[in-house]
Design a protein around this motif. Sequence first.
Motif, PDB file in Angstrom:
ATOM      1  N   GLY A 117       0.946  -1.233  -0.138  1.00 57.38           N
ATOM      2  CA  GLY A 117      -0.143  -0.194   0.058  1.00 57.38           C
ATOM      3  C   GLY A 117       0.990   1.202   0.054  1.00 57.38           C
ATOM      4  N   VAL A 118       0.786   2.017  -1.070  1.00 61.93           N
ATOM      5  CA  VAL A 118       1.442   3.266  -1.183  1.00 61.93           C
ATOM      6  C   VAL A 118       0.696   4.610  -0.873  1.00 61.93           C
ATOM      7  CG1 VAL A 118       3.029   4.750  -2.746  1.00 61.93           C
ATOM      8  CG2 VAL A 118       2.822   2.297  -3.007  1.00 61.93           C
ATOM      9  N   SER A 119       1.134   5.290   0.177  1.00 61.31           N
ATOM     10  CA  SER A 119       0.398   6.372   0.699  1.00 61.31           C
ATOM     11  C   SER A 119       0.487   7.516  -0.136  1.00 61.31           C
ATOM     12  CB  SER A 119       0.850   6.838   2.193  1.00 61.31           C
ATOM     13  OG  SER A 119       0.508   5.941   3.045  1.00 61.31           O
ATOM     14  N   VAL A 120      -0.689   8.168  -0.613  1.00 58.48           N
ATOM     15  CA  VAL A 120      -0.649   9.244  -1.677  1.00 58.48           C
ATOM     16  C   VAL A 120      -1.503  10.234  -1.255  1.00 58.48           C
ATOM     17  CG1 VAL A 120      -0.095   7.659  -3.544  1.00 58.48           C
ATOM     18  CG2 VAL A 120      -2.483   8.137  -2.990  1.00 58.48           C
ATOM     19  N   GLN A 121      -1.151  11.709  -1.480  1.00 60.96           N
ATOM     20  CA  GLN A 121      -2.008  12.541  -1.099  1.00 60.96           C
ATOM     21  C   GLN A 121      -2.858  13.078  -2.357  1.00 60.96           C
ATOM     22  OE1 GLN A 121      -0.412  15.340   1.964  1.00 60.96           O
ATOM     23  NE2 GLN A 121       0.851  13.771   2.744  1.00 60.96           N
ATOM     24  N   ARG A 122      -1.890  13.482  -3.291  1.00 60.50           N
ATOM     25  CA  ARG A 122      -2.253  14.312  -4.378  1.00 60.50           C
ATOM     26  C   ARG A 122      -1.954  13.379  -5.738  1.00 60.50           C
ATOM     27  NH1 ARG A 122      -0.644  17.489  -0.685  1.00 60.50           N
ATOM     28  NH2 ARG A 122      -1.934  19.485  -0.045  1.00 60.50           N
ATOM     29  N   ALA A 123      -2.389  13.794  -6.625  1.00 59.76           N
ATOM     30  CA  ALA A 123      -2.347  13.203  -8.117  1.00 59.76           C
ATOM     31  C   ALA A 123      -0.866  12.783  -8.354  1.00 59.76           C
ATOM     32  CB  ALA A 123      -2.776  13.768  -9.325  1.00 59.76           C
ATOM     33  N   LYS A 124       0.156  13.761  -8.222  1.00 55.64           N
ATOM     34  CA  LYS A 124       1.567  13.714  -8.474  1.00 55.64           C
ATOM     35  C   LYS A 124       2.138  12.562  -7.662  1.00 55.64           C
ATOM     36  CE  LYS A 124       3.023  17.138  -5.371  1.00 55.64           C
ATOM     37  NZ  LYS A 124       3.639  16.290  -4.169  1.00 55.64           N
ATOM     38  N   ASP A 125       1.553  12.260  -6.552  1.00 54.55           N
ATOM     39  CA  ASP A 125       2.066  11.089  -5.732  1.00 54.55           C
ATOM     40  C   ASP A 125       2.046   9.699  -6.213  1.00 54.55           C
ATOM     41  OD1 ASP A 125       2.682  12.975  -3.670  1.00 54.55           O
ATOM     42  OD2 ASP A 125       0.921  12.692  -2.671  1.00 54.55           O
ATOM     43  N   LEU A 126       1.139   9.697  -7.117  1.00 49.50           N
ATOM     44  CA  LEU A 126       0.981   8.319  -7.906  1.00 49.50           C
ATOM     45  C   LEU A 126       2.193   7.894  -8.515  1.00 49.50           C
ATOM     46  CD1 LEU A 126      -2.605   8.265  -9.231  1.00 49.50           C
ATOM     47  CD2 LEU A 126      -1.992   6.979  -7.496  1.00 49.50           C
ATOM     48  N   ASN A 127       3.056   8.707  -8.867  1.00 48.50           N
ATOM     49  CA  ASN A 127       4.451   8.548  -9.394  1.00 48.50           C
ATOM     50  C   ASN A 127       5.240   7.410  -8.487  1.00 48.50           C
ATOM     51  OD1 ASN A 127       4.082   9.948 -11.679  1.00 48.50           O
ATOM     52  ND2 ASN A 127       4.806  11.851 -10.750  1.00 48.50           N
ATOM     53  N   LYS A 128       5.020   7.677  -7.274  1.00 50.80           N
ATOM     54  CA  LYS A 128       5.564   6.753  -6.251  1.00 50.80           C
ATOM     55  C   LYS A 128       5.149   5.356  -6.195  1.00 50.80           C
ATOM     56  CE  LYS A 128       4.288   8.821  -2.443  1.00 50.80           C
ATOM     57  NZ  LYS A 128       4.144   8.930  -0.925  1.00 50.80           N
ATOM     58  N   ALA A 129       3.849   5.193  -6.638  1.00 45.98           N
ATOM     59  CA  ALA A 129       3.263   3.762  -6.969  1.00 45.98           C
ATOM     60  C   ALA A 129       3.536   3.268  -8.113  1.00 45.98           C
ATOM     61  CB  ALA A 129       1.734   3.945  -6.567  1.00 45.98           C
ATOM     62  N   ILE A 130       3.771   3.906  -9.107  1.00 44.11           N
ATOM     63  CA  ILE A 130       4.243   3.303 -10.361  1.00 44.11           C
ATOM     64  C   ILE A 130       5.596   3.090 -10.377  1.00 44.11           C
ATOM     65  CG2 ILE A 130       4.618   4.276 -12.808  1.00 44.11           C
ATOM     66  CD1 ILE A 130       2.019   6.215 -12.335  1.00 44.11           C
ATOM     67  N   LYS A 131       6.448   3.812  -9.703  1.00 49.95           N
ATOM     68  CA  LYS A 131       7.935   3.665  -9.618  1.00 49.95           C
ATOM     69  C   LYS A 131       8.193   2.429  -8.677  1.00 49.95           C
ATOM     70  CE  LYS A 131      12.265   5.623  -8.136  1.00 49.95           C
ATOM     71  NZ  LYS A 131      13.123   7.145  -7.822  1.00 49.95           N
ATOM     72  N   ILE A 132       7.351   2.226  -7.648  1.00 52.20           N
ATOM     73  CA  ILE A 132       7.531   0.895  -6.994  1.00 52.20           C
ATOM     74  C   ILE A 132       6.991  -0.414  -7.734  1.00 52.20           C
ATOM     75  CG2 ILE A 132       6.576  -0.455  -5.000  1.00 52.20           C
ATOM     76  CD1 ILE A 132       6.748   2.451  -3.690  1.00 52.20           C
ATOM     77  N   ARG A 133       5.694  -0.013  -8.410  1.00 51.94           N
ATOM     78  CA  ARG A 133       5.370  -1.212  -9.090  1.00 51.94           C
ATOM     79  C   ARG A 133       6.382  -1.664 -10.289  1.00 51.94           C
ATOM     80  NH1 ARG A 133      -0.173  -0.085 -12.176  1.00 51.94           N
ATOM     81  NH2 ARG A 133       1.161   1.552 -13.577  1.00 51.94           N
ATOM     82  N   GLU A 134       7.288  -0.627 -10.947  1.00 47.09           N
ATOM     83  CA  GLU A 134       7.960  -1.003 -11.994  1.00 47.09           C
ATOM     84  C   GLU A 134       9.330  -1.537 -11.050  1.00 47.09           C
ATOM     85  OE1 GLU A 134       9.014   2.743 -13.705  1.00 47.09           O
ATOM     86  OE2 GLU A 134       7.065   2.695 -15.055  1.00 47.09           O
ATOM     87  N   ALA A 135       9.797  -1.305 -10.093  1.00 44.43           N
ATOM     88  CA  ALA A 135      10.814  -1.666  -9.446  1.00 44.43           C
ATOM     89  C   ALA A 135      10.699  -3.075  -8.797  1.00 44.43           C
ATOM     90  CB  ALA A 135      11.402  -0.981  -8.375  1.00 44.43           C
ATOM     91  N   VAL A 136       9.638  -3.514  -8.378  1.00 39.09           N
ATOM     92  CA  VAL A 136       9.371  -4.919  -7.790  1.00 39.09           C
ATOM     93  C   VAL A 136       8.872  -6.000  -8.700  1.00 39.09           C
ATOM     94  CG1 VAL A 136       9.146  -3.739  -5.669  1.00 39.09           C
ATOM     95  CG2 VAL A 136       7.090  -4.589  -6.797  1.00 39.09           C
TER      96      VAL A 136
END
Length: 310
Positions: free
Chosen positions: A138-157
């Motif tokens: 679960g990736v904590s996000v507050q705003r739309a730009k924070d989705l980049n974190k989820a995408i980066k983690i998805r690609e990395a793992v």
Amino acid sequence: RQDGDNWVLFNNYDGNKIRFSLNDDVVPYTKSSVPELLDLKVTDSCPYKCAFCYQGSLPEGKEARWEDVERIVRALGGMGVFEIAIGGGEPTHWPHLAKLIELCREVDIVPNFTTFGVDWLKNEELVEAVQEGVGAIGVSVQRAKDLNKAIKIREAVSRHHQSNQPRIMAQHVVGSVDISETAELLEESWTQGVPMLLLGFKTTGFGATYKPHDMTGIAELLRLRMNSQPHWGAKFHTLGVDTSFVEQFGDVLKDLDIPQVLVTNEEGKFSMYIDGVTCTQGPSSYMPDSMEALDIKNTEESILTAFKSY
């Protein structure tokens, strides 16, 4: 797992559970005898200082001892608990997380965890453990730009040669930002194909002094999106909510015609919480007044006794 006259099927690849009975006369299954899921806090340390954090974690927060966590997890494995949600604080900064993931798989429990940051992707040992053993992140996000974190983690793992990949889901506290920003976040999550979990606002920790934003219109927002793309759109897999969201926005689920059979809104019925830092236990991580001491020397008996009382 059989539980009296009831059965629970757990899919350890996608996390889905089905509860049913073969007896037509059985009473409604409203509480399991053993937790299906356990929320486990391994650290109260976090560098991010989110103003609405219901744990109130700070950089100088204490961490759980490995010996205590190991004893807890082995006891849970013996009970037949299906999965653990590992949290904090920021659990990816806890030095034993990779070892904990491996232990969970050893005792046949699916480990999941939440995170705010992406700096842990530089830790090769942890990334490998996540790839091999984690069910969901679960990736904590507050705003739309924070989705980049989820995408980066998805690609990395992700590992293309494996059929079972760690599932990546964005988590958003409803009320932490203005509804227009929540709308933008949801729009971007659908566009990017990132599943979303909406969390109810909790008034503990830093949340006790943070004034949540007015969420009037959240039902209309979700209804419009639902009607505009049947089945939530081809790229959008799921929209989930936690029990706190159900308590605060139960009418929203009715407006969206969500079947009641899919909704569980009572804590401590099929899940519970253990704070490994303080060795305490309770029905939920946001019910501090319900916490009690965990007898770490008689771990399994202590957990089962407490769960039975919820």
